[in-house]
Design a protein around this motif. Structure first.
Motif, PDB file in Angstrom:
ATOM      1  N   GLU A  96       0.815  -1.215   0.000  1.00  0.00           N
ATOM      2  CA  GLU A  96       0.000   0.000   0.000  1.00  0.00           C
ATOM      3  C   GLU A  96       0.849   1.266   0.000  1.00  0.00           C
ATOM      4  N   THR A 102      -5.483  -0.638  -1.851  1.00  0.00           N
ATOM      5  CA  THR A 102      -5.648  -1.026  -0.453  1.00  0.00           C
ATOM      6  C   THR A 102      -5.995  -2.509  -0.399  1.00  0.00           C
ATOM      7  N   ARG A 143      -7.767  -5.507   2.099  1.00  0.00           N
ATOM      8  CA  ARG A 143      -8.553  -5.821   3.296  1.00  0.00           C
ATOM      9  C   ARG A 143      -8.355  -7.288   3.632  1.00  0.00           C
TER      10      ARG A 143
END
Length: 305
Positions: free
Chosen positions: A194, A248, A250
Motif C-alpha cells: 500500500e 488497499t 482488506r
C-alpha cells in the motif's frame, strides 16, 4: 390444501432428501477439490441429486459412500471436459476463491486440501489421478471405495495413488503455517504494498517467490508466472504505476487461509491469496477474473467428513 409447513414435513420425512442434505457440504467439498470451480461443483451436486433420487434405497448400505461415489463420477466427467476447455483459457488459470470461516482454517487437513497452492498443483494431475488423490489423501477413503468411484481395480487405484502422491509431494508447500503467522506475514506484505515500500516487499518475499495472475481474458493480468522477488516487485509496482490507482488490501479468509481483498481507488478488484513458508511468501495468487469472484459475499461451508 397442503401448506408450506406440510410440504416441509414431507421433505424432512423423505430419507433420500435427508441423506443428501446431511452430506451436501461433504459432496460439495469433494466436487470443488476435484474441479477448482464452485459453479461446476454446484452443477455436479445437482446431477448427483437427480441420480440419487432414482436409486433404490434398499440396495444402499452406506448412503455417504454411495453419494460420494455418484459425486466423484459426475465430477470426473465434468473434469475431463474442463481439461479441454482450460487448454484454451486466456492466460493463467487459478482456482475459484471461496470465502471460508475460521473453522476451516483451524482444521489443518481441510485448509491444506483446499488451499490455492495445493489446488494449483492438483491441476497438473490427470483427471483420474486427481480424483484418486483427493479421495485418498483428503477424505481418507479406502482403495476399494475409490475403485468403485473411479471405475478401476483396487490394485490400479493403489498404483495411481502412489504415483499421484509422489507427483504432488514434489510440488506442494513444504510446511504448514498457522493462520496467525500467515496473517502476520500477509499484513506486512499489505503495508509495504500500500505504501510502495520496495524494501519492505523484498523483506517479506522469498527469493524464489512465484506470482500468478488470473484475469480470464476479461481483466489484465500477468500473462505468465513471474519468478523471483526482484521481478515480482517490479511487476507489481510497475502495474500499479500504470493503473495510477490507490491500492488497499482488506484482510479476509479464502480457502482456509489468510488473503487480501484488493481494492483500487476503493473499488473491489480481486483476491490476493498467498503461500507462506519459513516466514516468507513463496507464492502469490491474484484472481481478477470477475466470473470467479462471485462466492465472496458469504462463507462457503466445507468439510472432509
Amino acid at each position: 390444501m397442503r401448506t408450506v409447513e406440510d410440504t416441509g414435513r414431507e421433505r424432512r420425512a423423505d430419507p433420500a432428501t435427508e441423506d443428501f442434505v446431511s452430506h451436501r457440504n461433504l459432496l460439495f467439498t469433494v466436487a470443488y477439490e476435484m474441479l477448482g470451480s464452485a459453479a461446476d461443483a454446484e452443477d455436479v451436486l445437482q446431477e448427483t441429486w437427480l441420480r440419487w433420487a432414482e436409486v433404490d434405497r434398499e440396495q444402499v448400505r452406506e448412503p455417504r459412500a454411495y453419494l460420494v461415489r455418484i459425486t466423484t463420477r459426475q465430477a470426473l466427467n465434468r473434469l475431463r471436459t474442463l481439461k479441454r476447455r482450460r487448454e484454451s483459457y486466456v492466460g493463467n488459470w487459478l482456482p475459484e476463491p471461496l470465502l471460508t470461516s475460521p473453522d476451516v482454517a483451524e482444521d489443518v487437513e481441510l485448509a491444506e486440501s483446499v488451499s490455492m497452492a495445493l489446488m494449483l498443483v492438483l491441476e497438473t494431475l490427470s483427471p483420474t489421478e486427481r480424483a484418486v488423490f483427493v479421495l485418498r489423501e483428503a477424505f481418507g477413503l479406502g482403495y476399494d471405495e475409490i475403485a468403485a468411484a473411479v471405475g478401476k481395480t483396487s490394485a490400479a487405484v493403489r498404483q495411481i495413488s502412489h504415483r499421484a502422491r509422489r507427483h504432488v509431494d514434489a510440488r506442494r508447500p513444504r510446511e504448514t503455517v498457522a493462520p496467525d503467522q500467515g496473517r502476520a506475514v500477509l499484513d506486512s506484505f499489505r503495508r509495504a504494498f500500500e505504501t510502495g515500500d520496495l524494501q519492505g516487499l523484498m523483506d517479506v518475499l522469498a527469493p524464489d517467490v512465484v506470482l500468478v495472475g488470473d484475469g480470464g481474458g476479461i481483466k489484465r493480468a500477468v500473462p505468465n508466472a513471474i519468478v523471483g522477488a526482484d521481478r515480482v516487485v517490479r511487476a507489481t509496482m510497475g502495474g500499479l504505476r500504470k493503473v495510477g490507482s490507490a491500492v488497499t488490501g482488506r484482510a479476509t479468509m479464502v480457502n482456509g487461509h489468510p488473503a487480501l481483498a484488493i481494492h483500487l481507488d476503493g473499488e473491489f478488484d480481486g483476491i490476493m491469496a498467498a503461500r507462506v513458508e519459513g516466514g516468507l511468501i513463496t507464492g502469490l495468487y491474484y484472481v481478477r477474473n470477475p466470473e470467479k469472484l462471485t462466492r465472496l459475499d458469504s462463507e462457503t461451508p466445507l468439510t472432509l467428513r
